[in-house]
Design a protein around this motif. Structure first.
Motif, PDB file in Angstrom:
ATOM      1  N   MET A  52      39.338  -8.950  13.831  1.00 30.70           N
ATOM      2  CA  MET A  52      40.740  -9.291  14.085  1.00 30.70           C
ATOM      3  C   MET A  52      40.830 -10.634  14.804  1.00 30.70           C
ATOM      4  SD  MET A  52      43.589  -7.207  16.343  1.00 30.70           S
ATOM      5  CE  MET A  52      43.561  -5.782  15.283  1.00 30.70           C
ATOM      6  N   LEU A  53      41.768 -11.446  14.397  1.00 25.48           N
ATOM      7  CA  LEU A  53      42.007 -12.735  15.045  1.00 25.48           C
ATOM      8  C   LEU A  53      42.381 -12.516  16.513  1.00 25.48           C
ATOM      9  CD1 LEU A  53      42.319 -15.822  14.224  1.00 25.48           C
ATOM     10  CD2 LEU A  53      44.776 -15.340  14.099  1.00 25.48           C
ATOM     11  N   ASP A  54      41.856 -13.366  17.388  1.00 29.63           N
ATOM     12  CA  ASP A  54      42.151 -13.211  18.818  1.00 29.63           C
ATOM     13  C   ASP A  54      43.518 -13.764  19.201  1.00 29.63           C
ATOM     14  OD1 ASP A  54      39.715 -11.937  19.717  1.00 29.63           O
ATOM     15  OD2 ASP A  54      38.708 -13.836  19.335  1.00 29.63           O
ATOM     16  N   VAL A  55      43.800 -15.015  18.845  1.00 32.03           N
ATOM     17  CA  VAL A  55      45.033 -15.668  19.300  1.00 32.03           C
ATOM     18  C   VAL A  55      45.722 -16.371  18.131  1.00 32.03           C
ATOM     19  CG1 VAL A  55      46.054 -17.356  20.883  1.00 32.03           C
ATOM     20  CG2 VAL A  55      44.013 -16.068  21.577  1.00 32.03           C
ATOM     21  N   GLY A  56      46.996 -16.112  17.984  1.00 33.46           N
ATOM     22  CA  GLY A  56      47.827 -16.854  17.050  1.00 33.46           C
ATOM     23  C   GLY A  56      48.739 -17.771  17.850  1.00 33.46           C
ATOM     24  N   VAL A  57      48.606 -19.079  17.662  1.00 30.27           N
ATOM     25  CA  VAL A  57      49.368 -20.068  18.424  1.00 30.27           C
ATOM     26  C   VAL A  57      50.570 -20.522  17.604  1.00 30.27           C
ATOM     27  CG1 VAL A  57      49.290 -22.279  19.640  1.00 30.27           C
ATOM     28  CG2 VAL A  57      47.212 -20.868  19.469  1.00 30.27           C
ATOM     29  N   VAL A  58      51.762 -20.409  18.172  1.00 21.83           N
ATOM     30  CA  VAL A  58      52.981 -20.878  17.517  1.00 21.83           C
ATOM     31  C   VAL A  58      53.530 -22.057  18.313  1.00 21.83           C
ATOM     32  CG1 VAL A  58      55.328 -20.310  16.784  1.00 21.83           C
ATOM     33  CG2 VAL A  58      53.517 -18.577  16.638  1.00 21.83           C
TER      34      VAL A  58
ATOM     35  N   VAL B  98      46.544 -21.715  14.267  1.00 20.36           N
ATOM     36  CA  VAL B  98      47.665 -22.503  14.764  1.00 20.36           C
ATOM     37  C   VAL B  98      48.742 -22.615  13.687  1.00 20.36           C
ATOM     38  CG1 VAL B  98      48.418 -24.710  15.724  1.00 20.36           C
ATOM     39  CG2 VAL B  98      46.119 -23.835  16.245  1.00 20.36           C
ATOM     40  N   ILE B  99      49.970 -22.296  14.072  1.00 21.34           N
ATOM     41  CA  ILE B  99      51.132 -22.450  13.197  1.00 21.34           C
ATOM     42  C   ILE B  99      52.106 -23.415  13.870  1.00 21.34           C
ATOM     43  CG2 ILE B  99      53.155 -21.304  12.196  1.00 21.34           C
ATOM     44  CD1 ILE B  99      51.512 -18.786  11.917  1.00 21.34           C
ATOM     45  N   VAL B 100      52.514 -24.441  13.148  1.00 23.15           N
ATOM     46  CA  VAL B 100      53.569 -25.329  13.606  1.00 23.15           C
ATOM     47  C   VAL B 100      54.827 -25.020  12.814  1.00 23.15           C
ATOM     48  CG1 VAL B 100      54.422 -27.712  13.659  1.00 23.15           C
ATOM     49  CG2 VAL B 100      52.082 -27.206  14.399  1.00 23.15           C
ATOM     50  N   VAL B 101      55.902 -24.730  13.521  1.00 22.28           N
ATOM     51  CA  VAL B 101      57.205 -24.546  12.893  1.00 22.28           C
ATOM     52  C   VAL B 101      58.030 -25.789  13.200  1.00 22.28           C
ATOM     53  CG1 VAL B 101      59.296 -23.146  12.753  1.00 22.28           C
ATOM     54  CG2 VAL B 101      57.086 -22.048  13.199  1.00 22.28           C
ATOM     55  N   ASP B 102      58.430 -26.493  12.162  1.00 18.59           N
ATOM     56  CA  ASP B 102      59.242 -27.688  12.368  1.00 18.59           C
ATOM     57  C   ASP B 102      60.712 -27.351  12.123  1.00 18.59           C
ATOM     58  OD1 ASP B 102      59.246 -30.704  12.815  1.00 18.59           O
ATOM     59  OD2 ASP B 102      60.453 -30.481  10.997  1.00 18.59           O
ATOM     60  N   ASN B 103      61.514 -27.552  13.150  1.00 17.29           N
ATOM     61  CA  ASN B 103      62.930 -27.186  13.114  1.00 17.29           C
ATOM     62  C   ASN B 103      63.778 -28.335  12.578  1.00 17.29           C
ATOM     63  OD1 ASN B 103      63.589 -24.565  13.679  1.00 17.29           O
ATOM     64  ND2 ASN B 103      64.078 -24.867  15.831  1.00 17.29           N
TER      65      ASN B 103
ATOM     66  N   GLY C 247      63.154 -20.437  15.592  1.00 20.55           N
ATOM     67  CA  GLY C 247      61.965 -21.111  15.099  1.00 20.55           C
ATOM     68  C   GLY C 247      60.688 -20.388  15.476  1.00 20.55           C
ATOM     69  N   ASN C 248      60.592 -19.939  16.723  1.00 21.71           N
ATOM     70  CA  ASN C 248      59.394 -19.214  17.144  1.00 21.71           C
ATOM     71  C   ASN C 248      59.235 -17.896  16.393  1.00 21.71           C
ATOM     72  OD1 ASN C 248      57.693 -20.477  19.309  1.00 21.71           O
ATOM     73  ND2 ASN C 248      59.699 -20.768  20.243  1.00 21.71           N
ATOM     74  N   ASN C 249      60.356 -17.248  16.091  1.00 26.98           N
ATOM     75  CA  ASN C 249      60.269 -15.998  15.326  1.00 26.98           C
ATOM     76  C   ASN C 249      59.736 -16.232  13.912  1.00 26.98           C
ATOM     77  OD1 ASN C 249      61.090 -14.314  17.386  1.00 26.98           O
ATOM     78  ND2 ASN C 249      63.205 -14.133  16.678  1.00 26.98           N
TER      79      ASN C 249
ATOM     80  N   LEU D 281      50.648 -16.682  21.174  1.00 26.25           N
ATOM     81  CA  LEU D 281      50.876 -17.697  22.199  1.00 26.25           C
ATOM     82  C   LEU D 281      51.993 -18.621  21.758  1.00 26.25           C
ATOM     83  CD1 LEU D 281      50.267 -19.440  24.697  1.00 26.25           C
ATOM     84  CD2 LEU D 281      48.411 -20.521  23.387  1.00 26.25           C
ATOM     85  N   LEU D 282      53.093 -18.627  22.514  1.00 24.62           N
ATOM     86  CA  LEU D 282      54.134 -19.629  22.321  1.00 24.62           C
ATOM     87  C   LEU D 282      53.747 -20.851  23.140  1.00 24.62           C
ATOM     88  CD1 LEU D 282      57.471 -17.589  22.576  1.00 24.62           C
ATOM     89  CD2 LEU D 282      55.896 -17.833  20.639  1.00 24.62           C
ATOM     90  N   LEU D 283      53.667 -22.002  22.476  1.00 22.78           N
ATOM     91  CA  LEU D 283      53.212 -23.221  23.135  1.00 22.78           C
ATOM     92  C   LEU D 283      54.145 -24.357  22.772  1.00 22.78           C
ATOM     93  CD1 LEU D 283      50.763 -24.316  24.866  1.00 22.78           C
ATOM     94  CD2 LEU D 283      49.777 -25.058  22.679  1.00 22.78           C
ATOM     95  N   ASN D 284      54.640 -25.068  23.773  1.00 25.74           N
ATOM     96  CA  ASN D 284      55.508 -26.214  23.517  1.00 25.74           C
ATOM     97  C   ASN D 284      54.705 -27.415  23.021  1.00 25.74           C
ATOM     98  OD1 ASN D 284      57.761 -24.803  24.321  1.00 25.74           O
ATOM     99  ND2 ASN D 284      58.374 -26.264  25.904  1.00 25.74           N
ATOM    100  N   PRO D 285      55.306 -28.249  22.186  1.00 27.89           N
ATOM    101  CA  PRO D 285      54.597 -29.432  21.698  1.00 27.89           C
ATOM    102  C   PRO D 285      54.406 -30.513  22.755  1.00 27.89           C
ATOM    103  CG  PRO D 285      56.859 -29.441  20.930  1.00 27.89           C
ATOM    104  CD  PRO D 285      56.644 -28.113  21.591  1.00 27.89           C
ATOM    105  N   ASP D 286      55.065 -30.363  23.898  1.00 32.02           N
ATOM    106  CA  ASP D 286      54.895 -31.349  24.978  1.00 32.02           C
ATOM    107  C   ASP D 286      53.911 -30.851  26.033  1.00 32.02           C
ATOM    108  OD1 ASP D 286      56.518 -29.366  25.999  1.00 32.02           O
ATOM    109  OD2 ASP D 286      58.011 -30.724  26.851  1.00 32.02           O
ATOM    110  N   THR D 287      52.968 -30.000  25.596  1.00 33.64           N
ATOM    111  CA  THR D 287      51.896 -29.552  26.493  1.00 33.64           C
ATOM    112  C   THR D 287      50.562 -30.122  26.020  1.00 33.64           C
ATOM    113  OG1 THR D 287      51.586 -27.523  25.191  1.00 33.64           O
ATOM    114  CG2 THR D 287      53.037 -27.392  27.122  1.00 33.64           C
ATOM    115  N   GLU D 288      49.627 -30.204  26.957  1.00 44.44           N
ATOM    116  CA  GLU D 288      48.252 -30.587  26.646  1.00 44.44           C
ATOM    117  C   GLU D 288      47.334 -29.573  27.316  1.00 44.44           C
ATOM    118  OE1 GLU D 288      47.576 -34.636  27.818  1.00 44.44           O
ATOM    119  OE2 GLU D 288      49.348 -35.381  26.750  1.00 44.44           O
ATOM    120  N   VAL D 289      46.526 -28.888  26.506  1.00 44.01           N
ATOM    121  CA  VAL D 289      45.706 -27.803  27.041  1.00 44.01           C
ATOM    122  C   VAL D 289      44.259 -28.260  27.211  1.00 44.01           C
ATOM    123  CG1 VAL D 289      47.183 -26.016  26.068  1.00 44.01           C
ATOM    124  CG2 VAL D 289      45.259 -26.860  24.739  1.00 44.01           C
TER     125      VAL D 289
END
Length: 304
Positions: free
Chosen positions: A1-7, A35-40, A71-73, A96-104
């Motif tokens: 099973m996948l551990d983390v799905g990043v949106v 990683v999934i990017v949803v473009d609004n 968008g996150n949904n 994981l909900l992650l904003n595009p203005d973050t740096e991890v």
């Protein structure tokens, strides 16, 4: 099973999104992620940039900007989260909900996953978020905005008495930022949620447009019996855009979100005299544009 799905939900933040994706895809550790990017409905070429530069990333292009929860949904459903009691067998252990203005940092996702793995009672967790100047993003650990907590916060009593457990409850400034803490909510800029918590509580409420939906999700998840934790051992950089904070639309949506949250979670238990004061306070803060919303019957919530 996948551990983390990043949106990652994006709206016209192409350059910030590029840097965010670079840091996410450089993640290290013994875990799997998607990683999934949803473009609004961006107009700055964000979607084309993702297609051209990040072929391993799943791109969902929305034809409309339906807001943050909408968008996150879209991303959560693509991961296999359909709603309460409806989760695909292949859905990841964490979303994981992650904003595009973050740096991890390279170890952030792995360390947050290990943190939650070691605490099965935790349904939601978030890291310490720091702004560009190195200061704490106070939204990363919060109490729910009850009528009393909201009064202390918006009357500036919290600012006058930042070390007071009574007055400074909203942003919890009375607790050292480096202390691990059970909180009411973390912020949607980095909000890691356990699969089972989504299964019991559903998706984000699309009645909100922006602001408040993370508080509402945490409220419902806590109500279902899960804990929400702030983990300062992991530090993530958050570049908040000044333009959005000054936007009249953003200001309106903030106060509209507070109105929705209050009606949904506190109106039924609030005495009439206090309800009147709450509505007057919202009107004073939100301005005339909020007046029609206050008279409009509450929209049916969509907890999916």
């Amino acid at each position: 099973m996948l551990d983390v799905g990043v949106v990652i939900l994006n709206w016209n933040t192409r350059d910030l999104l590029r840097r965010c994706l670079q840091t996410v895809l450089a993640s290290e550790g013994d875990f799997s992620f998607r990683v999934i990017v949803v473009d609004n409905a961006s107009t700055d070429g964000s979607a084309a940039m993702v297609r051209d530069e990040f072929p391993s990333v799943t791109l969902i292009e929305s034809e409309v900007n339906g807001g943050y929860p909408y968008g996150n949904n879209l991303g959560l459903r693509a991961l296999g989260f359909r709603g309460i009691g409806d989760v695909d067998a292949g859905a990841p252990r964490y979303a994981l909900l992650l904003n595009p203005d973050t740096e991890v940092p390279a170890n952030a996702l792995y360390d947050m996953t290990r943190f939650m793995d070691s605490r099965p009672e935790v349904g939601v967790a978030g890291p310490k978020l720091v702004l560009e100047d190195g200061s704490l993003d106070k939204a990363c650990r919060r109490s729910f905005p009850t009528p009393l907590v909201s009064f202390y916060h918006f009357s500036k009593l919290a600012k006058l008495f930042p070390n007071s457990p009574r007055f400074a409850r909203y942003n919890m400034t009375f607790v050292d930022p480096d202390v691990e803490l059970e909180v009411d909510s973390v912020v949607g800029a980095y909000m890691q949620v356990r699969r089972e918590a989504i299964e019991t509580s559903g998706l984000l409420d699309e009645t909100f447009f922006m602001y408040g939906e993370d508080l509402d999700w945490a409220f419902r998840i806590k109500k279902a019996g899960w804990k929400v934790m702030y983990n300062p051992a992991v530090v993530v950089r958050h570049v908040k855009r000044a333009a959005s904070r000054k936007s009249k639309k953003a200001q309106f949506e903030f106060w509209r979100a507070m109105l929705i949250f209050y009606r949904k979670h506190y109106r039924a238990t609030t005495p009439l005299w206090l309800h009147g004061l709450v509505m007057l306070g919202l009107l004073a803060k939100g301005g005339p544009s909020l007046w029609p919303e206050m008279w409009r019957p509450p929209l049916p919530t969509s907890n999916a």
